[in-house]
Write a protein that holds these residues in place. Structure first.
Motif, PDB file in Angstrom:
ATOM      1  N   ILE A   1       0.187  -0.991  -0.136  1.00 36.70           N
ATOM      2  CA  ILE A   1      -0.279  -0.175  -0.163  1.00 36.70           C
ATOM      3  C   ILE A   1       1.028   1.282   0.029  1.00 36.70           C
ATOM      4  O   ILE A   1       0.424   2.415  -0.704  1.00 36.70           O
ATOM      5  N   GLY A   2       1.842   1.566   0.505  1.00 34.58           N
ATOM      6  CA  GLY A   2       2.655   2.709   0.731  1.00 34.58           C
ATOM      7  C   GLY A   2       3.673   2.752  -0.222  1.00 34.58           C
ATOM      8  O   GLY A   2       3.894   4.053  -0.876  1.00 34.58           O
ATOM      9  N   ALA A   3       3.901   2.043  -1.304  1.00 38.91           N
ATOM     10  CA  ALA A   3       4.336   1.966  -2.529  1.00 38.91           C
ATOM     11  C   ALA A   3       3.601   2.535  -3.685  1.00 38.91           C
ATOM     12  O   ALA A   3       3.355   2.806  -5.006  1.00 38.91           O
ATOM     13  N   MET A   4       1.767   2.786  -3.384  1.00 36.85           N
ATOM     14  CA  MET A   4       1.546   3.039  -4.909  1.00 36.85           C
ATOM     15  C   MET A   4       0.798   4.280  -4.971  1.00 36.85           C
ATOM     16  O   MET A   4       0.796   5.219  -3.471  1.00 36.85           O
ATOM     17  N   LYS A   5       0.483   4.855  -5.777  1.00 38.39           N
ATOM     18  CA  LYS A   5       0.234   6.182  -5.926  1.00 38.39           C
ATOM     19  C   LYS A   5      -1.540   5.976  -5.031  1.00 38.39           C
ATOM     20  O   LYS A   5      -2.431   5.820  -5.410  1.00 38.39           O
ATOM     21  N   ALA A   6      -1.038   7.486  -4.377  1.00 33.10           N
ATOM     22  CA  ALA A   6      -2.110   7.627  -3.796  1.00 33.10           C
ATOM     23  C   ALA A   6      -3.546   8.244  -5.035  1.00 33.10           C
ATOM     24  O   ALA A   6      -3.942   8.798  -5.611  1.00 33.10           O
ATOM     25  N   LEU A   7      -5.373   7.992  -4.861  1.00 34.92           N
ATOM     26  CA  LEU A   7      -6.154   7.677  -5.412  1.00 34.92           C
ATOM     27  C   LEU A   7      -7.244   7.795  -4.207  1.00 34.92           C
ATOM     28  O   LEU A   7      -7.478   7.807  -3.962  1.00 34.92           O
ATOM     29  N   ARG A   8      -7.546   9.818  -5.049  1.00 35.52           N
ATOM     30  CA  ARG A   8      -8.865   9.991  -4.073  1.00 35.52           C
ATOM     31  C   ARG A   8      -9.842   9.657  -4.754  1.00 35.52           C
ATOM     32  O   ARG A   8     -10.809  10.146  -5.776  1.00 35.52           O
ATOM     33  N   TYR A   9     -10.814   9.576  -4.003  1.00 38.06           N
ATOM     34  CA  TYR A   9     -12.320   9.561  -4.603  1.00 38.06           C
ATOM     35  C   TYR A   9     -13.161  10.804  -3.349  1.00 38.06           C
ATOM     36  O   TYR A   9     -13.234   9.601  -2.189  1.00 38.06           O
ATOM     37  N   VAL A  10     -14.345  11.309  -4.400  1.00 39.05           N
ATOM     38  CA  VAL A  10     -15.703  11.424  -3.237  1.00 39.05           C
ATOM     39  C   VAL A  10     -16.064  11.106  -4.378  1.00 39.05           C
ATOM     40  O   VAL A  10     -16.817  10.727  -5.414  1.00 39.05           O
ATOM     41  N   MET A  11     -17.378  11.105  -3.111  1.00 43.17           N
ATOM     42  CA  MET A  11     -18.728  10.588  -3.548  1.00 43.17           C
ATOM     43  C   MET A  11     -19.645  11.459  -4.407  1.00 43.17           C
ATOM     44  O   MET A  11     -19.399  12.248  -4.314  1.00 43.17           O
ATOM     45  N   LYS A  12     -20.291  10.712  -5.542  1.00 47.39           N
ATOM     46  CA  LYS A  12     -21.104  11.920  -5.556  1.00 47.39           C
ATOM     47  C   LYS A  12     -22.395  11.407  -4.925  1.00 47.39           C
ATOM     48  O   LYS A  12     -23.359  10.844  -4.453  1.00 47.39           O
ATOM     49  N   ASP A  13     -22.763  13.600  -5.075  1.00 44.33           N
ATOM     50  CA  ASP A  13     -24.016  14.075  -3.893  1.00 44.33           C
ATOM     51  C   ASP A  13     -24.063  12.667  -2.661  1.00 44.33           C
ATOM     52  O   ASP A  13     -24.900  11.988  -2.157  1.00 44.33           O
ATOM     53  N   GLY A  14     -23.116  13.071  -1.549  1.00 43.26           N
ATOM     54  CA  GLY A  14     -22.598  11.951  -0.262  1.00 43.26           C
ATOM     55  C   GLY A  14     -23.186  12.876   0.538  1.00 43.26           C
ATOM     56  O   GLY A  14     -23.386  12.328   1.420  1.00 43.26           O
ATOM     57  N   VAL A  15     -24.194  14.371   0.516  1.00 45.55           N
ATOM     58  CA  VAL A  15     -24.885  14.347   1.485  1.00 45.55           C
ATOM     59  C   VAL A  15     -25.841  13.812   1.896  1.00 45.55           C
ATOM     60  O   VAL A  15     -26.548  13.136   1.476  1.00 45.55           O
ATOM     61  N   GLY A  16     -25.446  13.740   3.724  1.00 49.88           N
ATOM     62  CA  GLY A  16     -26.527  12.668   4.107  1.00 49.88           C
ATOM     63  C   GLY A  16     -26.940  11.243   3.783  1.00 49.88           C
ATOM     64  O   GLY A  16     -27.350  10.294   4.333  1.00 49.88           O
ATOM     65  N   LYS A  17     -25.198  10.641   3.545  1.00 48.50           N
ATOM     66  CA  LYS A  17     -25.734   8.948   3.262  1.00 48.50           C
ATOM     67  C   LYS A  17     -24.783   8.250   4.218  1.00 48.50           C
ATOM     68  O   LYS A  17     -23.603   9.252   5.003  1.00 48.50           O
ATOM     69  N   GLN A  18     -24.776   7.116   4.754  1.00 44.86           N
ATOM     70  CA  GLN A  18     -24.535   6.062   5.299  1.00 44.86           C
ATOM     71  C   GLN A  18     -23.033   5.680   4.506  1.00 44.86           C
ATOM     72  O   GLN A  18     -22.963   5.262   4.228  1.00 44.86           O
ATOM     73  N   ILE A  19     -22.089   5.193   5.801  1.00 41.68           N
ATOM     74  CA  ILE A  19     -21.226   4.278   5.874  1.00 41.68           C
ATOM     75  C   ILE A  19     -21.146   3.192   4.390  1.00 41.68           C
ATOM     76  O   ILE A  19     -20.670   3.087   3.563  1.00 41.68           O
ATOM     77  N   PHE A  20     -22.308   3.283   4.585  1.00 44.73           N
ATOM     78  CA  PHE A  20     -22.666   1.546   3.542  1.00 44.73           C
ATOM     79  C   PHE A  20     -23.102   1.733   2.535  1.00 44.73           C
ATOM     80  O   PHE A  20     -22.830   1.230   1.625  1.00 44.73           O
ATOM     81  N   ASP A  21     -23.975   2.874   2.938  1.00 44.10           N
ATOM     82  CA  ASP A  21     -24.364   3.583   0.743  1.00 44.10           C
ATOM     83  C   ASP A  21     -22.230   4.216   0.560  1.00 44.10           C
ATOM     84  O   ASP A  21     -22.345   3.553  -0.726  1.00 44.10           O
ATOM     85  N   ALA A  22     -21.612   4.535   1.388  1.00 43.77           N
ATOM     86  CA  ALA A  22     -20.516   5.189   0.336  1.00 43.77           C
ATOM     87  C   ALA A  22     -19.749   3.221  -0.241  1.00 43.77           C
ATOM     88  O   ALA A  22     -19.271   3.324  -0.919  1.00 43.77           O
ATOM     89  N   GLY A  23     -19.766   2.876   1.041  1.00 43.63           N
ATOM     90  CA  GLY A  23     -18.842   1.329   0.795  1.00 43.63           C
ATOM     91  C   GLY A  23     -19.782   0.892  -0.919  1.00 43.63           C
ATOM     92  O   GLY A  23     -19.315   0.081  -1.642  1.00 43.63           O
ATOM     93  N   GLU A  24     -21.492   1.133  -1.427  1.00 45.88           N
ATOM     94  CA  GLU A  24     -21.495   0.134  -2.372  1.00 45.88           C
ATOM     95  C   GLU A  24     -21.305   0.675  -3.331  1.00 45.88           C
ATOM     96  O   GLU A  24     -21.304   0.191  -3.966  1.00 45.88           O
ATOM     97  N   GLU A  25     -21.141   1.906  -3.599  1.00 45.20           N
ATOM     98  CA  GLU A  25     -20.651   3.556  -4.189  1.00 45.20           C
ATOM     99  C   GLU A  25     -19.513   2.779  -5.084  1.00 45.20           C
ATOM    100  O   GLU A  25     -18.800   2.227  -5.896  1.00 45.20           O
ATOM    101  N   PHE A  26     -18.714   2.558  -3.660  1.00 47.92           N
ATOM    102  CA  PHE A  26     -16.961   2.321  -3.637  1.00 47.92           C
ATOM    103  C   PHE A  26     -16.726   0.843  -4.793  1.00 47.92           C
ATOM    104  O   PHE A  26     -16.521   0.934  -5.411  1.00 47.92           O
TER     105      PHE A  26
END
Length: 276
Positions: A1-26
């Motif tokens: 992991i330390g050798a990998m290039k970092a990848l930033r991800y922002v949820m699509k319309d993440g306001v009000g979503k729960q953690i499992f919503d983020a997991g499903e989208e991811f």
């Protein structure tokens, strides 16, 4: 992991979503699903405080938190100027939360731990000296670094009379609220964010005495833990459960999210039933 290039991800319309919503989208995104997920969330209340990561996950994340080059250079210069050596000074953070600190201790925590946490709202030098002594150290021969929100002048003076060192490049007003100091001209001639200098100055302390109700204090303790388990005290006298559990098992996110919820979190708190 330390050798990998970092990848930033922002949820699509993440306001009000729960953690499992983020997991499903991811997981549904083929470009992301095979990547290791390091952290979900952005700020203290919406991020680390509500993801309820396991202790080893927290430590892995905070081990990578480092100061920027400008902050690191300023800290190195200031330590040399003041004769501060890592592991040879006590670090203290005072936070009164704009007068709300004692009330929040009562509102958020059970009576069995409320007093120990509220005591840090009123921390003055004699109280810190007791914490240091009970942790097998003596103030004699140790320098003291003070980071204060400047909201209790008498408390600041109690430390200053004992020769405490503080990084105060700006005004003496409230450091975090209203007209307080934020960006200041550092000793190296570069503009720096004063609270960030404080945070990483406290990282090098032999013992850190903070306030569990402060996100600043908990972040300092978290970074210290991630950088090698350096001792931090955020409530005193430490509740009995802390004698058998690690800092991470007693960190306030665990109070609200983990197995200790019924014992630690006040019934008045919205997360008292563990629905984190």
């Amino acid at each position: 992991i330390g050798a990998m290039k970092a990848l930033r991800y922002v949820m699509k319309d993440g306001v009000g979503k729960q953690i499992f919503d983020a997991g499903e989208e991811f997981n549904a995104d083929d470009a992301l699903s095979d990547k290791p997920l390091v952290m979900v969330g952005g700020n203290a209340w919406g991020g680390l405080m509500t993801t309820c990561m396991k202790p080893h996950e927290d430590a892995l994340f905070y081990a990578h938190v480092e100061p920027s080059k400008a902050i690191a250079a300023e800290i190195a210069s200031y330590k040399e100027m003041k004769g501060l050596v890592d592991g040879e000074y006590i670090g203290v953070h005072l936070r009164y939360l704009e007068g709300k600190c004692p009330g929040r201790a009562k509102m958020f925590y059970m009576p069995t731990v409320e007093k120990q946490i509220a005591a840090m709202c009123h921390n003055m030098y004699p109280h810190t000296a007791k914490v240091v002594k009970e942790n097998g150290m003596a103030m004699e021969g140790l320098k003291l670094y003070l980071s204060s929100d400047r909201q209790r002048p008498l408390a600041d003076k109690s430390f200053e009379k004992q020769g405490s060192i503080s990084y105060d490049r700006g005004n003496k007003k409230d450091k975090y609220f209203g007209d307080g100091t934020h960006f200041v001209m550092g000793h190296t001639g570069t503009r720096v964010f004063e609270p960030a200098v404080d945070m990483f100055m406290l990282l090098g302390a032999k013992l850190f005495v903070g306030n569990m109700l402060s996100t600043f204090s908990t972040n300092v303790a978290n970074i210290r833990y991630g950088h090698g388990g350096r001792k931090s005290v955020l409530a005193w006298p430490e509740p009995a459960v802390m004698k058998t559990k690690s800092f991470w098992e007693c960190e306030r996110a665990t109070f609200w999210c983990g197995t200790e919820t019924k014992e630690w979190s006040s019934v008045k708190h919205s997360k008292a039933h563990g629905t984190c």
